[in-house]
Design a protein around this motif. Structure first.
Motif, PDB file in Angstrom:
ATOM      1  N   UNK A  60     -21.324   2.767   9.008  1.00 38.65           N
ATOM      2  CA  UNK A  60     -20.684   1.822   9.913  1.00 38.65           C
ATOM      3  C   UNK A  60     -19.217   1.543   9.645  1.00 38.65           C
ATOM      4  N   UNK A  61     -18.572   2.425   8.912  1.00 35.64           N
ATOM      5  CA  UNK A  61     -17.127   2.259   8.689  1.00 35.64           C
ATOM      6  C   UNK A  61     -16.381   2.500   9.997  1.00 35.64           C
ATOM      7  N   UNK A  62     -15.354   1.687  10.255  1.00 38.22           N
ATOM      8  CA  UNK A  62     -14.521   1.966  11.414  1.00 38.22           C
ATOM      9  C   UNK A  62     -13.231   2.677  11.012  1.00 38.22           C
ATOM     10  N   UNK A  63     -12.910   2.614   9.725  1.00 38.86           N
ATOM     11  CA  UNK A  63     -11.671   3.230   9.270  1.00 38.86           C
ATOM     12  C   UNK A  63     -11.941   4.243   8.165  1.00 38.86           C
ATOM     13  N   UNK A  64     -11.411   5.457   8.358  1.00 37.32           N
ATOM     14  CA  UNK A  64     -11.562   6.491   7.339  1.00 37.32           C
ATOM     15  C   UNK A  64     -10.851   6.077   6.049  1.00 37.32           C
ATOM     16  N   UNK A  65      -9.696   5.416   6.200  1.00 36.16           N
ATOM     17  CA  UNK A  65      -8.952   4.983   5.007  1.00 36.16           C
ATOM     18  C   UNK A  65      -9.782   4.032   4.154  1.00 36.16           C
ATOM     19  N   UNK A  66     -10.499   3.104   4.810  1.00 40.38           N
ATOM     20  CA  UNK A  66     -11.322   2.165   4.050  1.00 40.38           C
ATOM     21  C   UNK A  66     -12.445   2.914   3.326  1.00 40.38           C
ATOM     22  N   UNK A  67     -13.020   3.920   3.972  1.00 38.80           N
ATOM     23  CA  UNK A  67     -14.050   4.737   3.332  1.00 38.80           C
ATOM     24  C   UNK A  67     -13.511   5.454   2.104  1.00 38.80           C
ATOM     25  N   UNK A 103       0.835  -1.200   0.000  1.00 35.72           N
ATOM     26  CA  UNK A 103       0.000   0.000   0.000  1.00 35.72           C
ATOM     27  C   UNK A 103       0.871   1.252   0.000  1.00 35.72           C
ATOM     28  N   UNK A 104       0.356   2.264  -0.690  1.00 38.81           N
ATOM     29  CA  UNK A 104       1.013   3.572  -0.689  1.00 38.81           C
ATOM     30  C   UNK A 104       0.310   4.453   0.334  1.00 38.81           C
ATOM     31  N   UNK A 105       1.071   5.325   0.973  1.00 35.69           N
ATOM     32  CA  UNK A 105       0.463   6.303   1.878  1.00 35.69           C
ATOM     33  C   UNK A 105       0.420   7.643   1.179  1.00 35.69           C
ATOM     34  N   UNK A 106      -0.732   8.323   1.232  1.00 36.32           N
ATOM     35  CA  UNK A 106      -0.810   9.659   0.651  1.00 36.32           C
ATOM     36  C   UNK A 106      -1.352  10.613   1.709  1.00 36.32           C
ATOM     37  N   UNK A 107      -1.082  11.876   1.520  1.00 33.72           N
ATOM     38  CA  UNK A 107      -1.723  12.851   2.397  1.00 33.72           C
ATOM     39  C   UNK A 107      -2.453  13.856   1.520  1.00 33.72           C
ATOM     40  N   UNK A 108      -3.670  14.189   1.897  1.00 30.55           N
ATOM     41  CA  UNK A 108      -4.465  15.098   1.076  1.00 30.55           C
ATOM     42  C   UNK A 108      -5.006  16.243   1.925  1.00 30.55           C
TER      43      UNK A 108
END
Ligand code: NI
Length: 136
Positions: free
Chosen positions: A24-31, A1-6
């Motif tokens: 019901x998402x627990x992770x913002x990244x998954x959203x 996985x790549x990490x990005x910042x926006x």
């Protein structure tokens, strides 16, 4: 996985987080991953549209953004051959909703969509069409 910042406007992130919570998402990244997937899928669906079509392009824009009205008008004049009519609604102090009824060559309509989407100040642009070639 790549990490990005926006960078995002605060209100946009608040609204996104509210939706993630509702879903019901627990992770913002998954959203964000799902939102990007949907964006890609939607682009794929639109790119498969071909032939003669009829539909609507809905856009929401901030009319205070510099030159947005001129750019929207120029784009619509350039694609006048696929535009049947349009409807303008003043949503709030700054935002306008425009619904453009389109009919004709799907390639020209997709070019129009891309042109409108790219205009700074346009916050939303969506082509809705169910009509490919109408069967005899
Ligand atoms: Ni308006």
């Amino acid at each position: 996985m790549e990490r990005i910042s926006i960078s995002l406007p605060e209100k946009l992130l608040e609204e996104f987080d509210r939706i993630l919570k509702e879903k019901g998402y627990v992770s913002r990244s998954e959203g964000i991953r799902d939102a990007i997937r949907n964006y890609i899928i939607e682009h794929g669906i639109i790119s498969q549209v071909s032939g003669e079509i009829a539909g609507t392009i809905s856009i929401i824009y901030d009319h205070d953004e510099s030159n947005v009205l001129d750019k929207l008008t120029d784009a619509q004049h350039d694609f006048a051959e696929v535009i049947d009519s349009s409807l303008h609604i003043h949503l709030d102090k700054h935002h306008c909703l425009e619904v453009i009824v389109v009919r004709g060559d799907s390639n020209a309509i997709k070019q129009l969509l891309n042109r409108l989407t790219a205009i700074k100040g346009v916050k939303y642009a969506k082509l809705t069409t169910n009509v490919a070639e109408i069967p005899e």
